[in-house]
Design a protein around this motif. Structure first.
Motif, PDB file in Angstrom:
ATOM      1  N   GLY A  56       0.817  -1.204   0.000  1.00 27.55           N
ATOM      2  CA  GLY A  56       0.000   0.000   0.000  1.00 27.55           C
ATOM      3  C   GLY A  56       0.852   1.255   0.000  1.00 27.55           C
ATOM      4  O   GLY A  56       2.058   1.211  -0.292  1.00 27.55           O
ATOM      5  N   ARG A  68      -3.640   3.466  -8.877  1.00 25.16           N
ATOM      6  CA  ARG A  68      -4.206   2.276  -9.516  1.00 25.16           C
ATOM      7  C   ARG A  68      -3.082   1.282  -9.752  1.00 25.16           C
ATOM      8  O   ARG A  68      -1.993   1.664 -10.196  1.00 25.16           O
ATOM      9  N   SER A  69      -3.361   0.027  -9.461  1.00 30.60           N
ATOM     10  CA  SER A  69      -2.399  -1.047  -9.721  1.00 30.60           C
ATOM     11  C   SER A  69      -3.081  -2.142 -10.529  1.00 30.60           C
ATOM     12  O   SER A  69      -4.150  -2.624 -10.138  1.00 30.60           O
ATOM     13  N   ARG A 121      -6.727  -1.524 -11.241  1.00 25.49           N
ATOM     14  CA  ARG A 121      -7.686  -1.448 -10.146  1.00 25.49           C
ATOM     15  C   ARG A 121      -7.279  -0.364  -9.160  1.00 25.49           C
ATOM     16  O   ARG A 121      -6.106  -0.226  -8.813  1.00 25.49           O
ATOM     17  N   CYS A 135      -6.615   1.462  -5.795  1.00 29.35           N
ATOM     18  CA  CYS A 135      -6.250   1.057  -4.435  1.00 29.35           C
ATOM     19  C   CYS A 135      -7.321   1.570  -3.460  1.00 29.35           C
ATOM     20  O   CYS A 135      -7.791   2.700  -3.583  1.00 29.35           O
ATOM     21  N   SER A 136      -7.701   0.749  -2.507  1.00 25.25           N
ATOM     22  CA  SER A 136      -8.774   1.099  -1.583  1.00 25.25           C
ATOM     23  C   SER A 136      -8.236   1.874  -0.387  1.00 25.25           C
ATOM     24  O   SER A 136      -7.119   1.639   0.088  1.00 25.25           O
ATOM     25  N   GLU A 149      -4.493   0.696   0.365  1.00 27.18           N
ATOM     26  CA  GLU A 149      -3.901  -0.641   0.342  1.00 27.18           C
ATOM     27  C   GLU A 149      -4.172  -1.317  -0.994  1.00 27.18           C
ATOM     28  O   GLU A 149      -5.263  -1.235  -1.550  1.00 27.18           O
ATOM     29  N   CYS A 150      -3.138  -1.971  -1.513  1.00 26.48           N
ATOM     30  CA  CYS A 150      -3.189  -2.788  -2.719  1.00 26.48           C
ATOM     31  C   CYS A 150      -1.773  -3.272  -2.973  1.00 26.48           C
ATOM     32  O   CYS A 150      -0.813  -2.787  -2.361  1.00 26.48           O
ATOM     33  N   SER A 151      -1.620  -4.215  -3.870  1.00 26.87           N
ATOM     34  CA  SER A 151      -0.296  -4.738  -4.178  1.00 26.87           C
ATOM     35  C   SER A 151       0.420  -3.786  -5.125  1.00 26.87           C
ATOM     36  O   SER A 151      -0.079  -3.476  -6.216  1.00 26.87           O
TER      37      SER A 151
END
Length: 371
Positions: free
Chosen positions: A30, A63-64, A67, A69-70, A93-95
């Motif tokens: 994140g 965006r990753s 998508r 990131c939240s 958070e996201c990859s």
């Protein structure tokens, strides 16, 4: 003149503070972000019925792999701000393991402020990248560092800064030849380049509100120079200087009196101590360049990389200089064309424009920041 220019330059405040900024720090799972808005822009968001804690994360995102990131629940909070600014922080958070798929999105204030520009710095994997977002550019992909963005930023700062353009117009109106006009504009650029460097390296710390008021005062004083040249009645000339300086002090507060009064006294001293020397107005331009440079620095310094300042500063100043010289050349052609038709009346019109806009900005900036 205030009522007139409320309509003519009613959107000028949006151009005076057309920039917000943010700094992303990326991790494997994140990122955290700190976003800064001018206080007037933060108030504009709230005044439009929007909630800042919802508005900013919706319009400033990563965006990753396509998508978004939240936002981490409960992570949004307001940080201590500087004078005239509001700072906010939150986490997403996201990859982010594959930076090649990363996209940075900013639509901050593009729906509320005409011509708004958002500046973003992203730190990850030992690199620091700089992005410039506008109404036309709202999503950008992670790429190799593009220092050329600072060149573009310098040029767009001038193009969207009505106060800087108006000051250049007044300098050109004072000049009698293209060579002299370009020399004065170059002196103006040299002055603000020095200020930017001093702020960037931490030698000078500024009060954003006071700087904006001093810039407006500088425009008023330059307009007086156009309206009442050195051959004019000194009582009228110095009376006008006293009125606009008093207005500036009234809206800024007496704590600002030494700075604003000092700016006015420097101008009067230059005119009186060396009225006939050709270099006097060059020094005049450089002094006001120092003042305007503090305004430039306010939008630039928050997004400068933490290391390697030389190249970004050089490119930013080159962008500013090229834009100002182009504007000066255009103004000289336009004024020359109009002077053949209006004669001496043109200077009165240009001076009225400068004084009216300066008075309006002094009141707007002073009252908007809670003077």
């Amino acid at each position: 003149c205030i009522a007139l220019f409320a309509g003519v330059v009613g959107e000028a405040e949006a151009h005076e503070r057309p920039r917000s900024s943010s700094r992303w720090i990326l991790g494997a799972d994140g990122a955290s972000v700190v976003a800064e808005l001018a206080a007037v822009d933060a108030a504009l968001v709230s005044g439009s019925g929007l909630v800042v804690s919802d508005y900013l994360p919706q319009r400033l995102a990563l965006r990753s792999r396509g998508r978004r990131c939240s936002v981490v629940g409960g992570s949004f909070f307001e940080l201590p701000g500087t004078t005239g600014a509001r700072r906010y922080s939150w986490r997403v958070e996201c990859s982010l393991a594959e930076l090649e798929s990363l996209e940075v999105e900013s639509r901050v204030l593009s729906d509320l402020v005409l011509g708004h520009v958002h500046l973003t710095t992203v730190s990850a994997a030992g690199e620091e990248l700089f992005f410039v977002f506008s109404e036309d550019v709202q999503v950008q992909r992670w790429k190799a560092p593009r220092q050329a963005s600072f060149l573009r930023l310098g040029a767009t700062h001038v193009a969207g800064g009505w106060d800087h353009l108006l000051f250049v117009l007044l300098l050109v109106a004072l000049a009698v030849s293209p060579r002299r006009a370009m020399g004065w504009v170059a002196g103006f650029s040299l002055g603000h380049a020095v200020s930017i460097i001093f702020v960037a390296v931490g030698w000078v710390h500024t009060d954003g509100r006071l700087v904006e008021l001093a810039i407006a005062l500088s425009i008023a004083l330059a307009a007086i120079e156009v309206a009442w040249p050195r051959t004019a009645d000194l009582r009228i000339r110095y009376g006008a200087v006293a009125v606009v300086t008093s207005l500036a002090i009234a809206v800024a507060g007496f704590a600002a009196m030494p700075v604003l009064l000092g700016v006015a006294l420097v101008v009067v001293s230059l005119a009186e101590l060396a009225p006939e020397r050709p270099g006097t107005r060059l020094v005049f331009s450089m002094v006001f360049g120092l003042v305007h440079g503090l305004g430039f620095a306010g939008g630039l310094v928050p997004v400068l990389p933490k290391g390697g300042l030389l190249l970004p500063l050089l490119q930013f100043n080159v962008g500013v200089e090229l834009a100002q010289l182009a504007a000066a050349a255009l103004f000289f052609v336009i004024l020359g064309f109009m002077r053949r038709r209006l004669g001496g009346r043109l200077d009165s019109w240009v001076a009225a424009l400068g004084l009216g806009a300066a008075c309006y900005w002094l009141l707007l900036r002073g009252l908007a920041t809670g003077a």
